[in-house]
Each structure stands twice: as C-alpha cells, then as structure tokens.
Design a protein around this motif. Structure first.
Motif, mmCIF file in Angstrom:
data_model
loop_
_atom_site.group_PDB
_atom_site.id
_atom_site.type_symbol
_atom_site.label_atom_id
_atom_site.label_comp_id
_atom_site.label_asym_id
_atom_site.label_seq_id
_atom_site.Cartn_x
_atom_site.Cartn_y
_atom_site.Cartn_z
ATOM 1 N N ILE A 36 3.199 7.699 8.962
ATOM 2 C CA ILE A 36 2.445 8.598 8.099
ATOM 3 C C ILE A 36 3.266 8.762 6.827
ATOM 4 O O ILE A 36 4.478 8.576 6.868
ATOM 5 C CB ILE A 36 2.147 9.961 8.762
ATOM 6 C CG1 ILE A 36 3.412 10.578 9.329
ATOM 7 C CG2 ILE A 36 1.096 9.840 9.818
ATOM 8 C CD1 ILE A 36 3.229 11.952 9.890
ATOM 9 N N PRO A 37 2.708 9.031 5.669
ATOM 10 C CA PRO A 37 1.315 9.391 5.468
ATOM 11 C C PRO A 37 0.378 8.193 5.617
ATOM 12 O O PRO A 37 0.808 7.047 5.504
ATOM 13 C CB PRO A 37 1.277 9.917 4.038
ATOM 14 C CG PRO A 37 2.413 9.247 3.359
ATOM 15 C CD PRO A 37 3.454 9.024 4.417
ATOM 16 N N GLN A 38 -0.864 8.515 5.850
ATOM 17 C CA GLN A 38 -1.902 7.505 5.978
ATOM 18 C C GLN A 38 -2.986 7.802 4.953
ATOM 19 O O GLN A 38 -3.293 8.952 4.682
ATOM 20 C CB GLN A 38 -2.500 7.526 7.383
ATOM 21 C CG GLN A 38 -1.494 7.175 8.444
ATOM 22 C CD GLN A 38 -2.081 7.206 9.833
ATOM 23 O OE1 GLN A 38 -3.239 7.517 10.036
ATOM 24 N NE2 GLN A 38 -1.246 6.882 10.802
ATOM 25 N N VAL A 39 -3.562 6.736 4.414
ATOM 26 C CA VAL A 39 -4.572 6.901 3.376
ATOM 27 C C VAL A 39 -5.912 6.394 3.886
ATOM 28 O O VAL A 39 -5.999 5.316 4.470
ATOM 29 C CB VAL A 39 -4.162 6.142 2.093
ATOM 30 C CG1 VAL A 39 -5.256 6.212 1.047
ATOM 31 C CG2 VAL A 39 -2.862 6.705 1.565
ATOM 32 N N TYR A 40 -6.912 7.211 3.652
ATOM 33 C CA TYR A 40 -8.293 6.872 4.002
ATOM 34 C C TYR A 40 -9.107 6.890 2.710
ATOM 35 O O TYR A 40 -8.982 7.805 1.916
ATOM 36 C CB TYR A 40 -8.873 7.909 4.970
ATOM 37 C CG TYR A 40 -8.229 7.867 6.333
ATOM 38 C CD1 TYR A 40 -8.885 7.268 7.398
ATOM 39 C CD2 TYR A 40 -6.975 8.407 6.548
ATOM 40 C CE1 TYR A 40 -8.298 7.212 8.656
ATOM 41 C CE2 TYR A 40 -6.381 8.352 7.802
ATOM 42 C CZ TYR A 40 -7.046 7.757 8.844
ATOM 43 O OH TYR A 40 -6.463 7.698 10.080
ATOM 44 N N LEU A 41 -9.909 5.873 2.511
ATOM 45 C CA LEU A 41 -10.826 5.841 1.369
ATOM 46 C C LEU A 41 -12.240 5.853 1.910
ATOM 47 O O LEU A 41 -12.615 4.977 2.689
ATOM 48 C CB LEU A 41 -10.606 4.586 0.516
ATOM 49 C CG LEU A 41 -9.247 4.449 -0.159
ATOM 50 C CD1 LEU A 41 -9.166 3.139 -0.924
ATOM 51 C CD2 LEU A 41 -8.974 5.622 -1.078
ATOM 52 N N ASN A 42 -12.984 6.855 1.492
ATOM 53 C CA ASN A 42 -14.367 7.006 1.938
ATOM 54 C C ASN A 42 -14.458 7.034 3.468
ATOM 55 O O ASN A 42 -15.350 6.442 4.062
ATOM 56 C CB ASN A 42 -15.237 5.900 1.349
ATOM 57 C CG ASN A 42 -16.694 6.296 1.276
ATOM 58 O OD1 ASN A 42 -17.013 7.476 1.169
ATOM 59 N ND2 ASN A 42 -17.568 5.321 1.334
ATOM 60 N N GLY A 43 -13.481 7.696 4.097
ATOM 61 C CA GLY A 43 -13.473 7.839 5.550
ATOM 62 C C GLY A 43 -12.938 6.640 6.309
ATOM 63 O O GLY A 43 -12.863 6.664 7.523
ATOM 64 N N GLU A 44 -12.555 5.586 5.598
ATOM 65 C CA GLU A 44 -12.062 4.372 6.251
ATOM 66 C C GLU A 44 -10.549 4.270 6.069
ATOM 67 O O GLU A 44 -10.028 4.405 4.969
ATOM 68 C CB GLU A 44 -12.736 3.145 5.643
ATOM 69 C CG GLU A 44 -12.370 1.858 6.333
ATOM 70 C CD GLU A 44 -13.128 0.679 5.767
ATOM 71 O OE1 GLU A 44 -12.541 -0.407 5.736
ATOM 72 O OE2 GLU A 44 -14.291 0.844 5.349
ATOM 73 N N PHE A 45 -9.845 4.023 7.175
ATOM 74 C CA PHE A 45 -8.395 3.906 7.128
ATOM 75 C C PHE A 45 -7.994 2.673 6.332
ATOM 76 O O PHE A 45 -8.480 1.575 6.571
ATOM 77 C CB PHE A 45 -7.838 3.823 8.550
ATOM 78 C CG PHE A 45 -6.351 3.603 8.607
ATOM 79 C CD1 PHE A 45 -5.479 4.536 8.080
ATOM 80 C CD2 PHE A 45 -5.832 2.460 9.185
ATOM 81 C CE1 PHE A 45 -4.115 4.340 8.123
ATOM 82 C CE2 PHE A 45 -4.474 2.260 9.251
ATOM 83 C CZ PHE A 45 -3.608 3.192 8.719
ATOM 84 N N VAL A 46 -7.117 2.875 5.348
ATOM 85 C CA VAL A 46 -6.637 1.781 4.509
ATOM 86 C C VAL A 46 -5.244 1.351 4.935
ATOM 87 O O VAL A 46 -4.965 0.178 5.082
ATOM 88 C CB VAL A 46 -6.627 2.184 3.017
ATOM 89 C CG1 VAL A 46 -6.046 1.088 2.158
ATOM 90 C CG2 VAL A 46 -8.019 2.542 2.564
ATOM 91 N N GLY A 47 -4.354 2.310 5.132
ATOM 92 C CA GLY A 47 -2.988 1.994 5.524
ATOM 93 C C GLY A 47 -2.041 3.072 5.057
ATOM 94 O O GLY A 47 -2.452 4.150 4.636
ATOM 95 N N GLY A 48 -0.773 2.748 5.111
ATOM 96 C CA GLY A 48 0.262 3.674 4.680
ATOM 97 C C GLY A 48 0.751 3.330 3.280
ATOM 98 O O GLY A 48 0.132 2.548 2.547
ATOM 99 N N CYS A 49 1.879 3.911 2.920
ATOM 100 C CA CYS A 49 2.432 3.717 1.578
ATOM 101 C C CYS A 49 2.712 2.250 1.276
ATOM 102 O O CYS A 49 2.487 1.800 0.158
ATOM 103 C CB CYS A 49 3.715 4.520 1.433
ATOM 104 S SG CYS A 49 3.444 6.291 1.441
ATOM 105 N N ASP A 50 3.185 1.513 2.276
ATOM 106 C CA ASP A 50 3.505 0.108 2.046
ATOM 107 C C ASP A 50 2.260 -0.698 1.678
ATOM 108 O O ASP A 50 2.270 -1.516 0.760
ATOM 109 C CB ASP A 50 4.209 -0.504 3.252
ATOM 110 C CG ASP A 50 3.428 -0.351 4.546
ATOM 111 O OD1 ASP A 50 2.567 0.549 4.637
ATOM 112 O OD2 ASP A 50 3.691 -1.119 5.488
#
Length: 86
Positions: A36-50
């Motif tokens: 974590i942190p984790q990023v979601y765009l429009n409710g869809e998991f994209v990934g972490g900072c890397d």
C-alpha cells in the motif's frame, strides 16, 4: 492519510453501500496486491506507487486520466506556453 484525520491502519473505501473500512491487510487481500498505498481509477485497481511511476514515465497515466475526464495542470500549462510562443 493521517494528515487528514485518518489513521494509518484503516482507510475508508467504497466497496459497497454503506462504505466499509478495511485494515491494511484487508485492502491487500482485496486487491491481491502486496503493498500500500494502492490506486484505483474509476473503481478499478491499477497498482501501487511503482506501477503509477511506470505509467507516468511511459505516458500511460495521463492517457488513463484523460479517459476519466481528469486533465493535467502541468500539461495544460506547457500547452499554453507553447501557444504563447507562436
């Protein structure tokens, strides 16, 4: 997150109505992503900072954000500069 009043061990996310809170290990299990942190765009998991860094470096992040109607203030400023030079 603690700077805006949220604790380090819990982060509110909207998985269902009403919103639920997951622990750090819960969010990792939900997305099947180890960090974590984790990023979601429009409710869809994209990934972490890397992953976001890679997307930024190869231009994919701006394109994905454009699809969601999110514009880059930095790119807008660059375009304005270029237009002013003409």
């Amino acid at each position: 997150m603690t700077g805006i009043g949220l604790g380090r061990s819990h982060c509110p996310i909207h998985l269902q109505e009403p919103p639920v809170k997951l622990s750090a290990s819960g969010i990792k299990n939900y997305s099947n992503w180890p960090t974590i942190p984790q990023v979601y765009l429009n409710g869809e998991f994209v990934g972490g900072c890397d992953i976001l860094l890679q997307m930024h470096q190869n231009g994919d992040l701006v394109e994905e954000l454009k699809k969601l109607g999110i514009r880059s203030a930095l790119l807008d400023a660059e375009k304005e500069k270029d237009q002013d030079k003409k």
